[in-house]
Design a protein around this motif. Structure first.
Motif, PDB file in Angstrom:
ATOM      1  N   ALA A 621      -7.902   5.600   8.672  1.00 18.06           N
ATOM      2  CA  ALA A 621      -7.089   6.341   9.636  1.00 18.06           C
ATOM      3  C   ALA A 621      -5.604   6.143   9.335  1.00 18.06           C
ATOM      4  O   ALA A 621      -5.174   5.073   8.906  1.00 18.06           O
ATOM      5  N   VAL A 622      -4.821   7.187   9.562  1.00 16.67           N
ATOM      6  CA  VAL A 622      -3.382   7.114   9.309  1.00 16.67           C
ATOM      7  C   VAL A 622      -2.701   6.515  10.538  1.00 16.67           C
ATOM      8  O   VAL A 622      -2.835   7.046  11.648  1.00 16.67           O
ATOM      9  N   PRO A 623      -1.974   5.422  10.381  1.00 14.55           N
ATOM     10  CA  PRO A 623      -1.296   4.807  11.534  1.00 14.55           C
ATOM     11  C   PRO A 623      -0.300   5.770  12.175  1.00 14.55           C
ATOM     12  O   PRO A 623       0.298   6.616  11.502  1.00 14.55           O
ATOM     13  N   ALA A 624      -0.118   5.623  13.480  1.00 16.06           N
ATOM     14  CA  ALA A 624       0.827   6.480  14.202  1.00 16.06           C
ATOM     15  C   ALA A 624       2.232   6.358  13.625  1.00 16.06           C
ATOM     16  O   ALA A 624       2.993   7.339  13.591  1.00 16.06           O
ATOM     17  N   SER A 625       2.573   5.161  13.152  1.00 21.65           N
ATOM     18  CA  SER A 625       3.913   4.961  12.591  1.00 21.65           C
ATOM     19  C   SER A 625       4.113   5.796  11.329  1.00 21.65           C
ATOM     20  O   SER A 625       5.207   6.330  11.088  1.00 21.65           O
ATOM     21  N   VAL A 626       3.047   5.925  10.519  1.00 19.29           N
ATOM     22  CA  VAL A 626       3.139   6.739   9.306  1.00 19.29           C
ATOM     23  C   VAL A 626       3.264   8.213   9.674  1.00 19.29           C
ATOM     24  O   VAL A 626       4.053   8.956   9.074  1.00 19.29           O
TER      25      VAL A 626
END
Length: 705
Positions: A621-626
């Protein structure tokens, strides 16, 4: 003779006889019937089906292929693997049986010093379809072999079709007699109509020559079909198994021992301390490792990522079976970082993308192994619960349904379940497990069979394309309004001369500014106005065969007939909106690669008015920060108002310039490269905004898998 030299000699032989060398296509082609390219002829299928006009009369290729009908059986015999390379020569209405037989026989028997393979004629047995008297006589004439040396086999062995109505024809095989160590003695004249199973290892098929001469109207099974008549053009499709010829010429026992595969087994022996050849059970595991490591690497190289369905699920199974086989050989540590580089070094001599793209390939593979190790821990917990219930109830057998659930839900291989059950003094209901697996396979086969009916009948399109004699000219990069003439009309029943009010038909113009759906970009819409006052509403635009653009229209009023002059008017606002979305997709792709690395490769997209969907490969999963960083990055580029421009160049120049190509897309020798300033460069045939500043604010709404 090493495998690379065999490949080189094959191509050189046919190139010297007027064949155009064609590089291997990707393992992923846009074909509703196939997960992967599974035969050398697949990239040429549009030519054989009459959907496209071939750019050459003769061609030769060495095509990478993957076949995965029964992955569980890989390694149990030494004849088959999931990945293989098929050497082929093809004739599109040029030479036929005699030419194909002469060219094949010449290469396999020509002395090594003269560029051939040097196989002994006395050990070669051609086979023919029993009813193909013409091929029999040609073989006798070309080879000088007596009548009894040529095997006559039935439809199951020596008649080829695609399994659906279409082209078909008899075929001839070249078989190599490996001697009595590999099977019983035989009387060639007594063989047929089927090849005895006990001779499959002794009489090794190395080359199949397909003579496409028949039009099949119905195909009920491999040996039950109806021939409607003869094809207007007779074609040749041949396939020589590279790995099979390699183990013969390298003096090895099977394909797993050749120069591009055995080094992986050697590394596995080093890691496990076990020896190949000492145990039949371990030998199967060593072969699984060698095959699956190579296949997985090649699939990842062509853009497949592990998943739970389709291509991704096949890759996941291959990777996990390789890891599990190493575990059963006694190796508990991460195995792929040790094994896959060995395969890369061997295959990279031919497929340079393995070396260039190794960071991405290895990241995907190693992440999947790590995930599987975690799955094993979770699956072991579920297994322990299941076995505890069996023991508490006084049973001694783990139910097949639970073994199937472990396999299907947790990716727990059956032989691992068997091994662990034995450690607990339990057996497994293998019959129940196999029954559930068979039911699942049958459902998959029925789905595949249903999909086979989806082959587009391209004869109407081909008729118009042949009558035009050239490709439709696309003018939409420079204009959204253009003058043209009506060159063809297609309705449900085929080509028609006219259409009236209220009818929905497909229209072909000699030139068009309308963009046909492709590369993730939706089709243009708009209107076509004819010089007799007829108005057509363009609802969709497609390119069903190469070089042809068809406009799916509703006749609003008047009469549509061929030959009329037309004015094509694209819906400008829709085009501009879609173009902005397409440019935004390129920018988001670049930003994700900056944030996540080279593994974040585009796997698909949909560019629609005002919005876009971007599919990409990631190991988690792609982190929200990214997500926030990517959104900020692309909006910074919007504010910079970078120029968006396109250039046409050779593929080699495009790669050298740093342009990204998308997996599974087909590109010609000349490609179009779209650049956003000097920041993002991609091979792309779509339409785009004039500058990044015209996009407005880009908002990423969410991410899911």
């Amino acid at each position: 003779m090493d495998t690379a030299e065999i490949r080189r000699r094959f191509v050189a032989h046919f190139e010297s006889h007027g064949h155009s060398p064609v590089p291997s296509a990707s393992l992923l082609l846009d074909d509703p019937n196939l997960l992967f390219v599974n035969a050398g002829m697949v990239p040429f299928k549009p030519y054989f089906l009459g959907q496209e006009t071939p750019p050459y009369l003769r061609a030769t290729s060495v095509q990478k292929c993957v076949r995965t009908p029964d992955i569980e059986d890989v390694g149990k015999t030494t004849r088959h693997g999931t990945f293989f390379e098929m050497c082929g020569n093809f004739s599109f209405g040029d030479y036929f049986k005699e030419g194909a037989i002469e060219l094949a026989w010449s290469l396999v028997t020509k002395p090594v010093a003269d560029g051939g393979f040097g196989l002994e004629p006395e050990r070669l047995y051609p086979s023919v379809y029993a009813d193909d008297a013409e091929a029999l006589e040609i073989w006798k004439s070309v080879t000088g072999l007596p009548d009894e040396r040529i095997l006559r086999l039935g439809k199951k062995e020596n008649y080829w079709s695609m399994g659906v109505p279409g082209p078909g024809g008899p075929c001839s095989e070249i078989l190599y007699d490996r001697g009595p160590a590999y099977g019983p003695d035989f009387d060639p004249a007594a063989l047929g109509p089927d090849m005895p199973v006990e001779l499959e290892d002794r009489l090794l098929e190395i080359w199949n020559l397909v003579f496409m001469q028949d039009e099949l109207s119905a195909v009920r099974s491999k040996s039950d079909f109806d021939i409607a008549g003869s094809l207007p053009k007779k074609n040749i499709d041949t396939g020589m198994g590279l790995e099979r010829v390699a183990f013969l010429l390298q003096g090895k026992d099977n394909m797993y021992e050749i120069d591009v595969m055995f080094p992986v087994i050697e590394k596995a022996m080093e890691l496990t301390g076990r020896r190949y050849g000492a145990s039949a059970e371990d030998d199967v595991r060593f072969r699984v490792v060698a095959d699956h490591v190579r296949s997985s690497m090649m699939l990842i190289a062509d853009g497949v990522t592990p998943g739970n369905e389709g291509r991704g699920y096949v890759l996941r199974r291959l990777l996990r079976r390789a890891v599990r086989s190493m575990r059963l050989l006694g190796y508990e540590d991460p195995a792929l970082p040790e094994l896959m580089p060995v395969s890369r070094d061997r295959m990279g001599e031919t497929y340079g993308e393995l070396l260039r793209d190794w960071a991405r390939i290895s990241t995907v593979a190693y992440a999947e192994e790590q995930a599987f190790r975690q799955t094993l821990r979770a699956g072991t917990t579920i297994f322990d619960q299941a076995t505890s219930e069996v023991v508490r109830s006084g049973g001694t057998e783990l139910p097949g349904a639970q073994a199937f659930a472990l396999h299907d839900t947790y990716g727990f291989p059956i032989d691992l379940t068997l091994e662990m059950a034995a450690e607990h003094g339990l057996t497994v209901d293998e019959a129940g497990f196999r029954r559930l697996m068979d039911e699942q396979r049958q459902r998959a086969k029925q789905d595949a069979k249903a999909k086979k009916g989806q082959h587009r009948d391209a004869r109407a399109y081909r008729e118009i394309a042949d009558a035009m004699g050239r490709a439709v000219e696309f003018t939409g990069y420079d204009t959204v309004v253009d003058e043209a003439s009506v060159r063809g009309i297609v309705a449900a029943g085929g080509v028609v001369p006219s259409a009236g009010p209220g009818e929905e038909v497909e229209v072909v113009l000699d030139r068009t500014p309308f963009y046909a759906e492709g590369g993730g970009q939706l089709a243009d819409q708009g209107f076509i106005e004819l010089d007799n006052g007829t108005r057509l509403e363009v609802r969709d635009v497609q390119s069903p065969v190469s070089g042809l653009v068809v406009h799916r229209v509703m006749v609003l009023d008047g009469e549509l007939t061929t030959g009329l002059s037309a004015q094509a008017l694209v819906d400008v606002e829709r085009r501009r909106s879609i173009s902005r979305s397409h440019t935004a997709t390129h920018m988001v792709h670049k930003a994700f690669r900056e944030a996540l690395g080279e593994t974040a490769t585009q796997a698909g997209s949909e560019n629609s008015p005002g919005r876009f969907r971007f599919d990409f490969s990631a190991t988690g999963a792609v982190p929200a920060s990214v997500m926030a960083d990517v959104e900020a990055r692309v909006n910074d580029v919007v504010l910079e108002d970078l120029s968006v421009h396109a250039e046409v160049m050779s593929q080699r120049e495009a790669v050298a310039s740093g342009a990204m190509a998308l997996f599974g897309e087909k590109y010609g020798d000349r490609v179009r490269v779209v650049s956003v300033g000097d920041w993002a460069r991609e091979l792309c045939g779509g339409t785009h905004a004039g500058s990044s500043g015209k996009l407005g604010v880009i908002k990423l709404l969410g991410e899911s898998s």
